[in-house]
Motif scaffolding. Sequence first.
Motif, PDB file in Angstrom:
ATOM      1  N   ILE A  50      76.559  23.433 -95.356  1.00  0.00           N
ATOM      2  CA  ILE A  50      76.196  23.010 -94.007  1.00  0.00           C
ATOM      3  C   ILE A  50      76.059  21.498 -94.016  1.00  0.00           C
ATOM      4  O   ILE A  50      75.422  20.918 -94.892  1.00  0.00           O
ATOM      5  CB  ILE A  50      74.892  23.700 -93.537  1.00  0.00           C
ATOM      6  CG1 ILE A  50      74.578  23.329 -92.093  1.00  0.00           C
ATOM      7  CG2 ILE A  50      73.726  23.414 -94.474  1.00  0.00           C
ATOM      8  CD1 ILE A  50      73.496  24.220 -91.458  1.00  0.00           C
ATOM      9  N   THR A  51      76.694  20.857 -93.039  1.00  0.00           N
ATOM     10  CA  THR A  51      76.658  19.408 -92.967  1.00  0.00           C
ATOM     11  C   THR A  51      75.418  18.951 -92.194  1.00  0.00           C
ATOM     12  O   THR A  51      74.700  19.754 -91.582  1.00  0.00           O
ATOM     13  CB  THR A  51      77.901  18.876 -92.259  1.00  0.00           C
ATOM     14  OG1 THR A  51      77.841  19.249 -90.870  1.00  0.00           O
ATOM     15  CG2 THR A  51      79.177  19.436 -92.882  1.00  0.00           C
ATOM     16  N   SER A  52      75.204  17.643 -92.172  1.00  0.00           N
ATOM     17  CA  SER A  52      74.073  17.101 -91.419  1.00  0.00           C
ATOM     18  C   SER A  52      74.261  17.324 -89.920  1.00  0.00           C
ATOM     19  O   SER A  52      73.279  17.317 -89.171  1.00  0.00           O
ATOM     20  CB  SER A  52      73.897  15.613 -91.726  1.00  0.00           C
ATOM     21  OG  SER A  52      75.100  14.917 -91.535  1.00  0.00           O
ATOM     22  N   ALA A  53      75.504  17.535 -89.492  1.00  0.00           N
ATOM     23  CA  ALA A  53      75.776  17.830 -88.080  1.00  0.00           C
ATOM     24  C   ALA A  53      75.630  19.311 -87.767  1.00  0.00           C
ATOM     25  O   ALA A  53      75.770  19.727 -86.615  1.00  0.00           O
ATOM     26  CB  ALA A  53      77.184  17.364 -87.707  1.00  0.00           C
ATOM     27  N   GLY A  54      75.400  20.119 -88.802  1.00  0.00           N
ATOM     28  CA  GLY A  54      75.228  21.547 -88.599  1.00  0.00           C
ATOM     29  C   GLY A  54      76.480  22.374 -88.728  1.00  0.00           C
ATOM     30  O   GLY A  54      76.461  23.582 -88.484  1.00  0.00           O
ATOM     31  N   THR A  55      77.563  21.755 -89.137  1.00  0.00           N
ATOM     32  CA  THR A  55      78.804  22.506 -89.346  1.00  0.00           C
ATOM     33  C   THR A  55      78.705  23.334 -90.616  1.00  0.00           C
ATOM     34  O   THR A  55      78.331  22.813 -91.664  1.00  0.00           O
ATOM     35  CB  THR A  55      79.993  21.550 -89.446  1.00  0.00           C
ATOM     36  OG1 THR A  55      80.075  20.767 -88.254  1.00  0.00           O
ATOM     37  CG2 THR A  55      81.292  22.322 -89.641  1.00  0.00           C
ATOM     38  N   THR A  56      79.032  24.598 -90.508  1.00  0.00           N
ATOM     39  CA  THR A  56      78.913  25.509 -91.646  1.00  0.00           C
ATOM     40  C   THR A  56      80.276  25.959 -92.156  1.00  0.00           C
ATOM     41  O   THR A  56      81.264  25.960 -91.426  1.00  0.00           O
ATOM     42  CB  THR A  56      78.090  26.739 -91.274  1.00  0.00           C
ATOM     43  OG1 THR A  56      78.715  27.412 -90.161  1.00  0.00           O
ATOM     44  CG2 THR A  56      76.671  26.362 -90.895  1.00  0.00           C
ATOM     45  N   ASN A  57      80.274  26.349 -93.419  1.00  0.00           N
ATOM     46  CA  ASN A  57      81.482  26.846 -94.058  1.00  0.00           C
ATOM     47  C   ASN A  57      81.068  27.941 -95.028  1.00  0.00           C
ATOM     48  O   ASN A  57      80.028  27.819 -95.689  1.00  0.00           O
ATOM     49  CB  ASN A  57      82.193  25.716 -94.814  1.00  0.00           C
ATOM     50  CG  ASN A  57      83.451  26.191 -95.495  1.00  0.00           C
ATOM     51  OD1 ASN A  57      84.347  26.722 -94.861  1.00  0.00           O
ATOM     52  ND2 ASN A  57      83.515  26.017 -96.811  1.00  0.00           N
ATOM     53  N   TYR A  58      81.857  29.020 -95.084  1.00  0.00           N
ATOM     54  CA  TYR A  58      81.512  30.155 -95.922  1.00  0.00           C
ATOM     55  C   TYR A  58      82.697  30.597 -96.761  1.00  0.00           C
ATOM     56  O   TYR A  58      83.851  30.518 -96.327  1.00  0.00           O
ATOM     57  CB  TYR A  58      81.062  31.342 -95.063  1.00  0.00           C
ATOM     58  CG  TYR A  58      79.805  31.099 -94.259  1.00  0.00           C
ATOM     59  CD1 TYR A  58      79.877  30.629 -92.952  1.00  0.00           C
ATOM     60  CD2 TYR A  58      78.554  31.323 -94.817  1.00  0.00           C
ATOM     61  CE1 TYR A  58      78.727  30.389 -92.218  1.00  0.00           C
ATOM     62  CE2 TYR A  58      77.395  31.097 -94.089  1.00  0.00           C
ATOM     63  CZ  TYR A  58      77.487  30.634 -92.792  1.00  0.00           C
ATOM     64  OH  TYR A  58      76.339  30.406 -92.074  1.00  0.00           O
ATOM     65  N   ALA A  59      82.396  31.108 -97.934  1.00  0.00           N
ATOM     66  CA  ALA A  59      83.408  31.777 -98.729  1.00  0.00           C
ATOM     67  C   ALA A  59      83.831  33.038 -97.982  1.00  0.00           C
ATOM     68  O   ALA A  59      83.007  33.692 -97.327  1.00  0.00           O
ATOM     69  CB  ALA A  59      82.852  32.138-100.099  1.00  0.00           C
ATOM     70  N   ASP A  60      85.084  33.383 -98.095  1.00  0.00           N
ATOM     71  CA  ASP A  60      85.582  34.569 -97.395  1.00  0.00           C
ATOM     72  C   ASP A  60      84.787  35.813 -97.768  1.00  0.00           C
ATOM     73  O   ASP A  60      84.578  36.705 -96.941  1.00  0.00           O
ATOM     74  CB  ASP A  60      87.067  34.785 -97.712  1.00  0.00           C
ATOM     75  CG  ASP A  60      87.955  33.749 -97.043  1.00  0.00           C
ATOM     76  OD1 ASP A  60      89.114  33.609 -97.479  1.00  0.00           O
ATOM     77  OD2 ASP A  60      87.497  33.088 -96.090  1.00  0.00           O
ATOM     78  N   SER A  61      84.352  35.885 -99.002  1.00  0.00           N
ATOM     79  CA  SER A  61      83.669  37.078 -99.495  1.00  0.00           C
ATOM     80  C   SER A  61      82.298  37.305 -98.862  1.00  0.00           C
ATOM     81  O   SER A  61      81.760  38.410 -98.944  1.00  0.00           O
ATOM     82  CB  SER A  61      83.524  37.013-101.015  1.00  0.00           C
ATOM     83  OG  SER A  61      82.787  35.862-101.383  1.00  0.00           O
ATOM     84  N   VAL A  62      81.742  36.273 -98.220  1.00  0.00           N
ATOM     85  CA  VAL A  62      80.396  36.413 -97.641  1.00  0.00           C
ATOM     86  C   VAL A  62      80.380  36.241 -96.127  1.00  0.00           C
ATOM     87  O   VAL A  62      79.325  36.399 -95.499  1.00  0.00           O
ATOM     88  CB  VAL A  62      79.388  35.435 -98.281  1.00  0.00           C
ATOM     89  CG1 VAL A  62      79.407  35.580 -99.803  1.00  0.00           C
ATOM     90  CG2 VAL A  62      79.661  33.998 -97.865  1.00  0.00           C
TER      91      VAL A  62
END
Length: 114
Positions: A50-62
Amino acid sequence: VQLQASGGGLVQPGGSLRLSCAASGSISRINDWAWYRQAPGKQRELVASITSAGTTNYADSVKGRFTISRDNAKKMVYLQMNSLKSEDTATYYCSLFEPVRTTWGQGTQVTVSS
């Protein structure tokens, strides 16, 4: 800066856990947080960020099961883990990425087993 992770434990398949990670000391206002995990015999992998701007990224598995969030005032990051599977068993590490340094937590064990 030091990071203290907590919240791991033993949970049955289908269960939930919430991991927390707190930073002590002064940190940059511009920072990204991430959770990684490492299972025995496997390489460390990115779980979520999660960035300071709130952008999130996830592994496909989760995706769809885990949610990362942050509390800037408390200097904390969280990982809500739902619908846990046996393959989620690993040591989970939080990390803090600042312009001048990267800091890692000590790891918290998550075991999913019946």
